[in-house]
Design a protein around this motif. Structure first.
Motif, short mmCIF file in Angstrom:
data_model
loop_
_atom_site.label_atom_id
_atom_site.label_comp_id
_atom_site.label_asym_id
_atom_site.label_seq_id
_atom_site.Cartn_x
_atom_site.Cartn_y
_atom_site.Cartn_z
N TYR A 1 0.84 -1.21 0.00
CA TYR A 1 0.00 0.00 0.00
C TYR A 1 0.87 1.26 0.00
CZ TYR A 1 -3.79 3.17 1.31
OH TYR A 1 -4.71 4.19 1.34
N ARG A 2 1.93 1.22 0.81
CA ARG A 2 2.83 2.38 0.88
C ARG A 2 3.56 2.58 -0.44
NH1 ARG A 2 4.99 0.98 5.17
NH2 ARG A 2 6.79 -0.17 4.38
N GLU A 3 3.98 1.48 -1.06
CA GLU A 3 4.73 1.58 -2.31
C GLU A 3 3.86 2.08 -3.45
OE1 GLU A 3 7.70 -1.24 -5.03
OE2 GLU A 3 6.66 -2.06 -3.28
N ILE A 4 2.60 1.68 -3.45
CA ILE A 4 1.71 2.04 -4.56
C ILE A 4 1.09 3.42 -4.37
CG2 ILE A 4 -0.49 1.43 -5.66
CD1 ILE A 4 0.28 -1.52 -5.18
N THR A 5 0.63 3.71 -3.15
CA THR A 5 -0.07 4.97 -2.92
C THR A 5 0.82 6.09 -2.40
OG1 THR A 5 -0.65 4.40 -0.63
CG2 THR A 5 -2.15 3.67 -2.38
N GLY A 6 1.98 5.72 -1.83
CA GLY A 6 2.85 6.73 -1.24
C GLY A 6 2.45 7.14 0.16
N GLU A 7 1.36 6.55 0.69
CA GLU A 7 0.91 6.87 2.04
C GLU A 7 1.53 5.89 3.03
OE1 GLU A 7 -3.30 7.01 2.21
OE2 GLU A 7 -3.51 8.28 0.43
N PHE A 8 2.01 6.42 4.16
CA PHE A 8 2.69 5.58 5.14
C PHE A 8 1.72 4.85 6.06
CE2 PHE A 8 6.04 8.42 3.80
CZ PHE A 8 7.16 7.59 3.77
N SER A 9 0.50 5.34 6.14
CA SER A 9 -0.49 4.72 7.04
C SER A 9 -1.61 4.11 6.21
CB SER A 9 -1.04 5.76 8.02
OG SER A 9 -2.03 5.20 8.84
N MET A 10 -1.81 2.80 6.37
CA MET A 10 -2.89 2.13 5.66
C MET A 10 -4.14 2.11 6.54
SD MET A 10 -2.95 -1.78 4.12
CE MET A 10 -3.14 -2.54 5.73
N PRO A 11 -5.30 2.44 5.99
CA PRO A 11 -6.54 2.39 6.79
C PRO A 11 -6.75 1.00 7.40
CG PRO A 11 -6.93 3.49 4.69
CD PRO A 11 -5.55 2.92 4.62
N SER A 12 -7.19 0.98 8.65
CA SER A 12 -7.35 -0.30 9.34
C SER A 12 -8.37 -1.21 8.66
CB SER A 12 -7.77 -0.06 10.80
OG SER A 12 -9.01 0.64 10.85
N VAL A 13 -9.32 -0.62 7.93
CA VAL A 13 -10.34 -1.43 7.26
C VAL A 13 -9.72 -2.28 6.15
CG1 VAL A 13 -10.96 0.27 5.49
CG2 VAL A 13 -12.69 -1.31 6.35
N LEU A 14 -8.51 -1.92 5.71
CA LEU A 14 -7.83 -2.69 4.66
C LEU A 14 -6.86 -3.72 5.22
CD1 LEU A 14 -6.96 0.20 2.13
CD2 LEU A 14 -8.98 -1.26 2.18
#
Length: 886
Positions: free
Chosen positions: A203-216
């Protein structure tokens, strides 16, 4: 070279197992020998012991194996393994105490007259023994010795009789409490952690966001969850067995003829049935019920089961006098008394304050002493009856030791497998299969099924699961839960007891069966039941709610259930609420209008404004809901054409990332080859490999469709809009309901607020009579008292100004009294309207709260109602594709 040593590792393990070398030593021995050979070869041929490892070196991987070994005993989060010896003790004790024998004989007499009734009774008893013992060998041997002769005497087909006994004996592997489920839960807990890290990294590599939503995130599994998840599939398997036997008996009566009972079905027979059924059923209810209802952990339930088995053995093995049932009676009475004491007294020794508390503790100690006495009495009886206790303890120790030694050996084997890149190789093989998750899953299931022909269930669980489970769990396209994956693997592993040539249930039955029963008949008999197990596996795979519903339901209705605000349950909670809005919009609008029509002329301006804002936001809820529907519809329409493009591009990007990792590995190996003369060919090959992978990545990146650059931003925009619409709805609904709850709180505090009025009034005299410092302290005290109430900030502000008017050079008592008078006027007005609202407005507020609390106000409730929790549980039980978020 890593692949060479990986092959040596697998070859050594297979050779050791086939040759009959103990599993407990085959697994770690193969690992240590292979790691040693790789280190020696690296030292001799490359002058570097680390040269032929995927990464790291022999010391690191041996240390990793030792760390895994230590974690089995010192990691608090894996204390579930403590339950293994407890359940093993319970099962062996029940088998040795002849409780199983009583159950089999009684059930055969009860169901005998039904077509196929003797076979059906074997299945039912197998299920009951599975829920109490979980020991396949003990169950198959017991039923083979008791039921098989009766089935043969009554003209049952040899194949049907033996197949029924073997299949029923394996039910203990899937019906909880099951040792294999505990081991799978332990393995899947670690696998879920690894999968979560893999998914977050993707998720971090694809979106660039360091925090993934817990629902995922990944839904992990505990032993209790595994027990609950396997409960319905286990019953499904029992139902399939019974239907097959009944169908066979009806179509081909000669294979399973009905058997008449020579006795009478009278009161005496009823008592016999109850005495045979009630004790094991009670034990099942206590052990499984305590887990399912969240009363006890798996370890605690295992201890209860062990004690219960001891009590049952105490009266079953002791039949010489009228005091046979006394220990069991004393134990049951003590447990009932303890339940009553816990419900009615405070038993916390640290907070004993009254005589009633002391009485409760005293009674609790007496009841506990009685329970311990009953257990000790039963234990003494078992100890004095032949060598029963000695044999049970010895078998428990041997079986537990075998399980734990295999776990340790498997930890070493997994470490060595990863040392030579085996995990990466398996991951590459699975992820490169066309068809996505379900093809990968099917391949894994086939491999496990084939391994079941040769390996024991423990070996499969501890060797295969840690390797493949993280890969399957991390895949967002299926987004399966660890519980579902564990139950599916458990159902698959169960076939290992029936599949020749090494099906253990076949060997157990062959050892006790009469010579008239041919081995070929046993093999033929289990084939239909293997097919039924595969059918149950397919049904469970197509209907994941059979596994996921019960753990979700138990969790969401338990005392420790998360509040409706919990992020992980929001998608399913909103699905329920949006449906409710569509069905009840008229009644909700009517409730809002009714509340708006209430007389608010006498309330404070702040309260009136708060109520008006709350009702305005409540009306806006329906606009926000329409925004969700619109944003969701736009996103869904776009996804229909976008999804194939997304899958195509992500597959290309996955291959690119995989190739980049291969390049990094090749560069690492290149840096290790320091001696140019000795390793010139190797260095040349690695350099060529790096260039080839670089060119391949260029071609892959060039193959990405040009439309991706425009389509992905559109998807991200629509996806963001859908999330924003949901967040706006949540914020609006929360604020709408907060106004009502705040208003009710203000009004409910009227009596307590009135009690402060005399103290605040005395401040005027304090300002005149006390010096400045004491007067300020008195005012400060009243400010602190008012701080415990809601909606009085303006009163506190006036008192604060009065206090500051007495401070230092600004000392002005007249000004302070002026502020105090204003504060008193505000306080009197506040108390007046709140007291009136207690009778005039509270009924309307209560009625309005009841109307909206399960819709607009649902997120702010302390917990969900059972009806809502049930609906949300059903929603969460289905797997949802979230791959477009990655």
């Amino acid at each position: 070279m890593e692949l060479l040593f990986l092959g040596i590792l697998v070859l050594l393990m297979i050779t050791a197992l086939i040759s009959g070398f103990p599993v407990a030593f085959s697994l770690p021995g193969s690992s240590i020998i292979t790691i040693g050979l790789a280190a020696l070869a690296g030292w001799i041929f490359a002058d570097n012991p680390d040269a032929y490892f995927h990464e790291g070196g022999p010391v690191q991987w041996l240390s990793a194996g030792v760390t895994n070994f230590r974690s089995l005993y010192w990691n608090v989060e894996r204390d579930t393994l403590i339950a293994i010896p407890l359940f093993i003790f319970m099962g062996i004790m029940l088998q040795r105490s002849k409780v199983a024998e009583d159950l089999l004989v009684t059930m055969a007499q009860l169901f005998g007259p039904v077509p196929g009734g003797l076979g059906i009774s074997v299945v039912i008893v197998g299920a009951l023994l599975a829920a109490t013992t979980g020991i396949v060998g003990a169950t198959v041997i017991a039923m083979g010795m008791i039921s098989l002769p009766a089935m043969l005497r009554n003209k049952y087909s040899h194949s049907l009789a033996t197949g029924t006994i073997c299949a029923s004996g394996t039910l203990g592997q899937i019906i909880p409490p099951s040792i294999v489920l505990i081991i799978l839960a332990d393995q899947l807990s670690n696998a879920a952690d690894q999968a979560s890290a893999m998914r977050k990294a993707a998720y971090r590599e694809i979106t660039g966001e360091f925090s993934m939503p817990s629902v995922l995130d990944i839904t992990s599994a505990s032993a209790g969850d595994m027990f609950m998840g396997a409960f319905i599939p286990g019953l499904l398997l029992v139902a399939l067995y019974i239907l097959y036997i009944l169908f066979t008996a009806i179509i081909r009566p000669k294979m399973a003829p009905p058997i008449g009972y020579s006795g009478a079905y009278d009161r005496q027979f009823l008592v016999k049935v109850l005495m045979a059924l009630l004790p094991p059923l009670t034990l099942i209810f206590v052990v499984l019920g305590s887990i399912l209802m969240g009363v006890a952990t798996v370890n605690q339930a295992g201890a209860v089961g062990a004690v219960g088995a001891m009590l049952m053995a105490g009266y079953r093995l002791h039949d010489r006098d009228e005091k046979r049932y006394w220990p069991a009676f004393i134990a049951i009475s003590a447990v009932i008394c303890l339940g009553f004491i816990v419900a009615n007294f405070n038993l916390n020794i640290k907070s004993i304050n009254t005589d009633e508390d002391r009485l409760g503790v005293t009674l609790g100690l007496i009841a506990s002493a009685a329970l311990l006495m009953a257990i000790a009495w039963s234990g003494w009886r078992v100890f004095k009856t032949g060598t029963t206790l000695h044999e049970v303890m010895g078998e428990t120790a041997k079986t537990t030791s075998m399980v734990f030694i295999i776990l340790i050996g498997a930890a070493m084997l997994t470490s060595a497998f990863r040392a030579f890149g085996g995990e990466e190789l398996v991951k590459h093989m699975l992820t490169s299969l066309p068809g996505g998750f379900w093809v990968q899953f099917f391949v894994v299931m086939v491999v496990i099924f084939v391994l079941g022909f040769f390996l024991d269930f423990i070996e499969i669980a501890v060797v295969v699961v840690p390797i493949v489970a993280p890969i399957l769990l991390a895949d967002p396209s299926a987004n399966v839960t660890a519980v579902w994956l564990g139950v599916m693997i458990g159902l698959n592993i169960q076939t290992s007891f029936l599949t020749p040539p090494f099906g253990f249930a076949l060997f157990y039955l062959r050892g006790v069966a009469d010579q008239v029963v041919k081995t070929l008949s046993i093999y033929k008999g289990v084939v239909p039941f293997i097919g039924l197990q595969i059918l149950a596996l397919i049904i469970t795979g197509f209907f994941p709610s059979l596994v996921n519903y019960l753990p979700n339901r138990t969790y969401l209705t338990s005392e420790s259930a998360p509040p409706p605000m919990n992020p992980r349950i929001q998608p399913c909670l909103e699905e329920q609420v949006l449906t409710l809005y569509a069905n009840q919009k008229i009644s909700l609008v009517a409730a809002i209008d009714s509340m708006a029509a209430a007389d608010t002329s006498y309330v404070s301006s702040a309260a009136a404004q708060m109520l008006d804002d709350s009702l305005t936001k409540a009306r806006q809820t329906f606009v926000k809901v329409e925004s969700i529907y619109q944003a969701k519809a736009e996103l869904t329409d776009f996804e229909q054409n976008y999804e194939p493009l997304h899958q195509q591009v992500r597959e290309i990007q996955l291959n690119v990332r995989r190739n980049k990792r291969l390049v990094e590995d090749a560069k690492l190996q290149l840096r290790r080859l320091d001696d140019i003369e000795l390793n010139a060919d190797r260095r040349s090959n690695l350099a060529i490999r790096i260039d080839e992978l670089g060119l391949l990545n260029q071609r892959l990146e060039a193959s990405i469709p040009a439309v991706w650059a425009t389509q992905r931003p559109i998807f991200e925009k629509l996806n963001k809009a859908e999330k924003q619409s949901r967040n706006q709805y949540r914020r609006n609904a929360d604020e709408a309901y907060e106004g009502i709850t705040e208003m009710r709180l203000w009004i409910s505090q009227a009596p307590e607020l009135a009690e402060l009025e005399p103290g605040v009034a005395e401040l005027a005299a304090n300002i005149d009579q006390l010096d400045a410092k004491d007067a300020m302290s008195a005012i400060k005290l009243q400010e602190r008292n008012l701080g415990e109430f809601a909606g009085v900030s303006s009163i506190k502000s006036k008192l604060s100004k009065a206090r500051r008017a007495l401070k230092g050079s600004k000392y002005n008592p007249e000004k302070a009294k002026g502020y105090h008078s204003e504060a008193m006027a505000l306080l009197t007005a506040e108390i007046t309207w709140r007291k009136r609202a207690l009778t005039d407005m509270v009924p309307a507020l209560v009625s309005y709260d009841l109307a909206i609390k399960d819709s607009i106000g649902l997120r702010l409730q302390e917990r969900m109602s059972d009806d809502v929790a049930t609906t949300v549980s059903a929603c969460m039980a289905s797997h949802k594709d979230i791959s477009l978020q990655f």
